[in-house]
Design a protein around this motif. Sequence first.
Motif, PDB file in Angstrom:
ATOM      1  N   ALA A  39       5.280   4.188   0.486  1.00 59.30           N
ATOM      2  CA  ALA A  39       4.038   3.857  -0.064  1.00 59.30           C
ATOM      3  C   ALA A  39       4.136   2.663  -1.236  1.00 59.30           C
ATOM      4  CB  ALA A  39       3.393   4.963  -1.026  1.00 59.30           C
ATOM      5  N   LEU A  40       5.164   2.173  -1.700  1.00 60.76           N
ATOM      6  CA  LEU A  40       5.245   1.130  -2.550  1.00 60.76           C
ATOM      7  C   LEU A  40       5.905   0.046  -2.012  1.00 60.76           C
ATOM      8  CD1 LEU A  40       6.021   2.820  -6.143  1.00 60.76           C
ATOM      9  CD2 LEU A  40       4.071   2.424  -5.000  1.00 60.76           C
ATOM     10  N   LEU A  41       6.700   0.137  -1.131  1.00 62.87           N
ATOM     11  CA  LEU A  41       7.325  -1.037  -0.441  1.00 62.87           C
ATOM     12  C   LEU A  41       6.880  -1.383   1.077  1.00 62.87           C
ATOM     13  CD1 LEU A  41      11.175  -0.318  -1.566  1.00 62.87           C
ATOM     14  CD2 LEU A  41       9.286  -2.013  -2.559  1.00 62.87           C
ATOM     15  N   GLY A  42       5.906  -0.473   1.436  1.00 65.39           N
ATOM     16  CA  GLY A  42       5.170  -0.802   2.841  1.00 65.39           C
ATOM     17  C   GLY A  42       6.233  -0.488   4.063  1.00 65.39           C
ATOM     18  N   MET A  43       7.172   0.120   3.865  1.00 67.52           N
ATOM     19  CA  MET A  43       8.179   0.757   4.962  1.00 67.52           C
ATOM     20  C   MET A  43       7.866   1.963   5.648  1.00 67.52           C
ATOM     21  SD  MET A  43      11.883   0.046   3.162  1.00 67.52           S
ATOM     22  CE  MET A  43      12.182  -1.916   2.404  1.00 67.52           C
ATOM     23  N   SER A  44       8.413   1.871   7.013  1.00 63.89           N
ATOM     24  CA  SER A  44       8.023   2.763   8.025  1.00 63.89           C
ATOM     25  C   SER A  44       8.671   4.034   7.521  1.00 63.89           C
ATOM     26  CB  SER A  44       8.747   2.485   9.379  1.00 63.89           C
ATOM     27  OG  SER A  44      10.055   2.659   9.433  1.00 63.89           O
ATOM     28  N   ALA A  45       8.149   5.261   8.178  1.00 62.55           N
ATOM     29  CA  ALA A  45       8.790   6.733   7.703  1.00 62.55           C
ATOM     30  C   ALA A  45      10.312   6.884   7.969  1.00 62.55           C
ATOM     31  CB  ALA A  45       7.976   7.640   8.578  1.00 62.55           C
ATOM     32  N   LEU A  46      10.629   5.921   9.099  1.00 59.14           N
ATOM     33  CA  LEU A  46      12.007   6.082   9.419  1.00 59.14           C
ATOM     34  C   LEU A  46      12.972   5.439   8.363  1.00 59.14           C
ATOM     35  CD1 LEU A  46      14.372   6.474  11.479  1.00 59.14           C
ATOM     36  CD2 LEU A  46      13.790   4.235  12.417  1.00 59.14           C
ATOM     37  N   MET A  47      12.529   4.250   7.946  1.00 60.41           N
ATOM     38  CA  MET A  47      13.245   3.543   6.875  1.00 60.41           C
ATOM     39  C   MET A  47      13.157   4.122   5.433  1.00 60.41           C
ATOM     40  SD  MET A  47      14.763   1.084   7.985  1.00 60.41           S
ATOM     41  CE  MET A  47      15.180   0.270   6.271  1.00 60.41           C
ATOM     42  N   PHE A  94      12.705   6.298 -13.059  1.00 55.60           N
ATOM     43  CA  PHE A  94      11.696   6.422 -14.113  1.00 55.60           C
ATOM     44  C   PHE A  94      11.321   5.003 -14.566  1.00 55.60           C
ATOM     45  CE2 PHE A  94      10.189   6.552 -18.607  1.00 55.60           C
ATOM     46  CZ  PHE A  94       8.993   7.186 -18.432  1.00 55.60           C
ATOM     47  N   LEU A  95      12.230   4.171 -14.794  1.00 56.79           N
ATOM     48  CA  LEU A  95      12.423   2.749 -15.393  1.00 56.79           C
ATOM     49  C   LEU A  95      11.904   1.695 -14.482  1.00 56.79           C
ATOM     50  CD1 LEU A  95      15.183   2.951 -17.780  1.00 56.79           C
ATOM     51  CD2 LEU A  95      12.823   3.142 -18.297  1.00 56.79           C
ATOM     52  N   ALA A  96      12.243   2.206 -13.012  1.00 54.14           N
ATOM     53  CA  ALA A  96      11.988   1.178 -12.098  1.00 54.14           C
ATOM     54  C   ALA A  96      10.535   0.917 -11.778  1.00 54.14           C
ATOM     55  CB  ALA A  96      12.525   1.784 -10.791  1.00 54.14           C
ATOM     56  N   ASN A  97      10.324  -0.321 -11.338  1.00 54.78           N
ATOM     57  CA  ASN A  97       8.761  -0.533 -11.090  1.00 54.78           C
ATOM     58  C   ASN A  97       8.318  -0.815  -9.648  1.00 54.78           C
ATOM     59  OD1 ASN A  97       9.552  -3.451 -10.702  1.00 54.78           O
ATOM     60  ND2 ASN A  97       9.525  -3.761 -12.838  1.00 54.78           N
ATOM     61  N   ASN A  98       7.243  -1.115  -9.168  1.00 53.46           N
ATOM     62  CA  ASN A  98       7.082  -1.258  -7.871  1.00 53.46           C
ATOM     63  C   ASN A  98       7.583  -2.600  -7.262  1.00 53.46           C
ATOM     64  OD1 ASN A  98       5.109  -2.945  -8.906  1.00 53.46           O
ATOM     65  ND2 ASN A  98       3.300  -1.851  -8.357  1.00 53.46           N
ATOM     66  N   LYS A  99       8.241  -3.206  -7.953  1.00 52.84           N
ATOM     67  CA  LYS A  99       9.001  -4.609  -7.485  1.00 52.84           C
ATOM     68  C   LYS A  99      10.472  -4.411  -7.297  1.00 52.84           C
ATOM     69  CE  LYS A  99       4.982  -7.575  -8.925  1.00 52.84           C
ATOM     70  NZ  LYS A  99       4.762  -9.002  -9.779  1.00 52.84           N
ATOM     71  N   THR A 100      10.610  -3.268  -7.833  1.00 53.77           N
ATOM     72  CA  THR A 100      12.319  -2.979  -7.842  1.00 53.77           C
ATOM     73  C   THR A 100      12.777  -2.924  -6.024  1.00 53.77           C
ATOM     74  OG1 THR A 100      12.211  -1.611  -9.674  1.00 53.77           O
ATOM     75  CG2 THR A 100      14.175  -1.567  -8.330  1.00 53.77           C
ATOM     76  N   MET A 201      -3.564   0.090  -5.739  1.00 59.49           N
ATOM     77  CA  MET A 201      -3.320   1.393  -5.253  1.00 59.49           C
ATOM     78  C   MET A 201      -1.863   1.804  -5.458  1.00 59.49           C
ATOM     79  SD  MET A 201      -5.591   1.281  -1.723  1.00 59.49           S
ATOM     80  CE  MET A 201      -5.159   2.798  -0.989  1.00 59.49           C
ATOM     81  N   ARG A 202      -1.076   0.935  -5.192  1.00 65.20           N
ATOM     82  CA  ARG A 202       0.227   1.023  -5.347  1.00 65.20           C
ATOM     83  C   ARG A 202       0.669   1.205  -6.841  1.00 65.20           C
ATOM     84  NH1 ARG A 202       2.147  -3.570  -0.886  1.00 65.20           N
ATOM     85  NH2 ARG A 202       2.382  -2.168   0.923  1.00 65.20           N
ATOM     86  N   ARG A 203      -0.095   0.557  -7.996  1.00 68.88           N
ATOM     87  CA  ARG A 203       0.102   0.929  -9.353  1.00 68.88           C
ATOM     88  C   ARG A 203      -0.088   2.543  -9.498  1.00 68.88           C
ATOM     89  NH1 ARG A 203      -2.038   1.876 -13.558  1.00 68.88           N
ATOM     90  NH2 ARG A 203      -4.221   1.980 -12.541  1.00 68.88           N
ATOM     91  N   ILE A 204      -1.299   2.846  -9.054  1.00 67.97           N
ATOM     92  CA  ILE A 204      -1.676   4.164  -9.059  1.00 67.97           C
ATOM     93  C   ILE A 204      -0.521   5.257  -8.604  1.00 67.97           C
ATOM     94  CG2 ILE A 204      -3.448   6.104  -8.630  1.00 67.97           C
ATOM     95  CD1 ILE A 204      -5.428   3.572  -8.357  1.00 67.97           C
ATOM     96  N   PHE A 205      -0.150   4.972  -7.297  1.00 68.77           N
ATOM     97  CA  PHE A 205       0.885   5.924  -6.769  1.00 68.77           C
ATOM     98  C   PHE A 205       2.209   5.771  -7.825  1.00 68.77           C
ATOM     99  CE2 PHE A 205       3.845   7.385  -3.692  1.00 68.77           C
ATOM    100  CZ  PHE A 205       3.169   8.200  -2.958  1.00 68.77           C
ATOM    101  N   HIS A 206       2.618   4.677  -8.256  1.00 75.51           N
ATOM    102  CA  HIS A 206       3.834   4.429  -8.902  1.00 75.51           C
ATOM    103  C   HIS A 206       3.689   5.232 -10.226  1.00 75.51           C
ATOM    104  CE1 HIS A 206       6.229   2.661 -12.144  1.00 75.51           C
ATOM    105  NE2 HIS A 206       7.167   2.587 -11.140  1.00 75.51           N
ATOM    106  N   SER A 207       2.333   5.531 -10.653  1.00 77.04           N
ATOM    107  CA  SER A 207       2.097   6.168 -12.160  1.00 77.04           C
ATOM    108  C   SER A 207       2.455   7.645 -11.775  1.00 77.04           C
ATOM    109  CB  SER A 207       0.704   6.064 -12.500  1.00 77.04           C
ATOM    110  OG  SER A 207      -0.088   6.481 -11.522  1.00 77.04           O
ATOM    111  N   GLY A 208       2.259   8.215 -10.691  1.00 76.59           N
ATOM    112  CA  GLY A 208       2.468   9.612 -10.246  1.00 76.59           C
ATOM    113  C   GLY A 208       4.042   9.822 -10.076  1.00 76.59           C
TER     114      GLY A 208
END
Length: 244
Positions: A39-47, A94-100, A201-208
Amino acid sequence: IIPLSIFRNHDLNGDFILFATTWGAFIAVNTYLPMWAQALLGMSALMGGMTLIPNSIVEIIASQTVATIQEKIRTFTLIMIGIVTMMISSCGLFLANNKTPLWMLIVVGAFSGIGVGFIFVGLQVKVQIDAGMKDMATATSTSYLIRILAQTVMAAVYGVIMNLALASGINSHSNITMKMMNELSDAKSAKLLPQYLLPEMRRIFHSGIHEIMAVSFILLIIATVFNFYFNFRQPNKKLNRSSK
């Protein structure tokens, strides 16, 4: 099916509680690390699924390592090492962000595997020792049931936390719907979403995920308290007694 008499064993109750809290914390990393990659890095289900491979490898290595050190350190210390390494995973995510970067997430997540490997062996053998020969089989199977129930219950709790976080996030964005958020974790579906909305959307998902990892960390703090309460003052037990 399960004789209630085993729950009158103080030490055994401590083992069950530690299994429940640590396995409840572990399922957070095990479930949401792959979802993070998708969801945050846009990778496939396999990855996304492959992000757990290092976790499984180090878990096997850790469980084998315990066999060589369990006679040299106390069970309390062994379990504490496991809890601390699991805390590294929960706190790190918890400390990582969506750009990690992905490699850093995988390394952080692998610490959870180390913790599970240490705790599983140390606690499973302690369950057998605390139960004694009469209740050994029942206690062993009960500990397995408790681990499964803890994961099942906490998976549901984490799902509720995620849904509440998503609902709260989309309430302030009229252009984002829950259907769109559900499609975010599918790489193919995500490409069809409005690209200008993806960062939000990724920010919202990351908050969860952020809230889920906080709950996971709290469970590990509770496990630490119970480890001190039940095991800190106990004499060093020979963990290989159960194999005799």
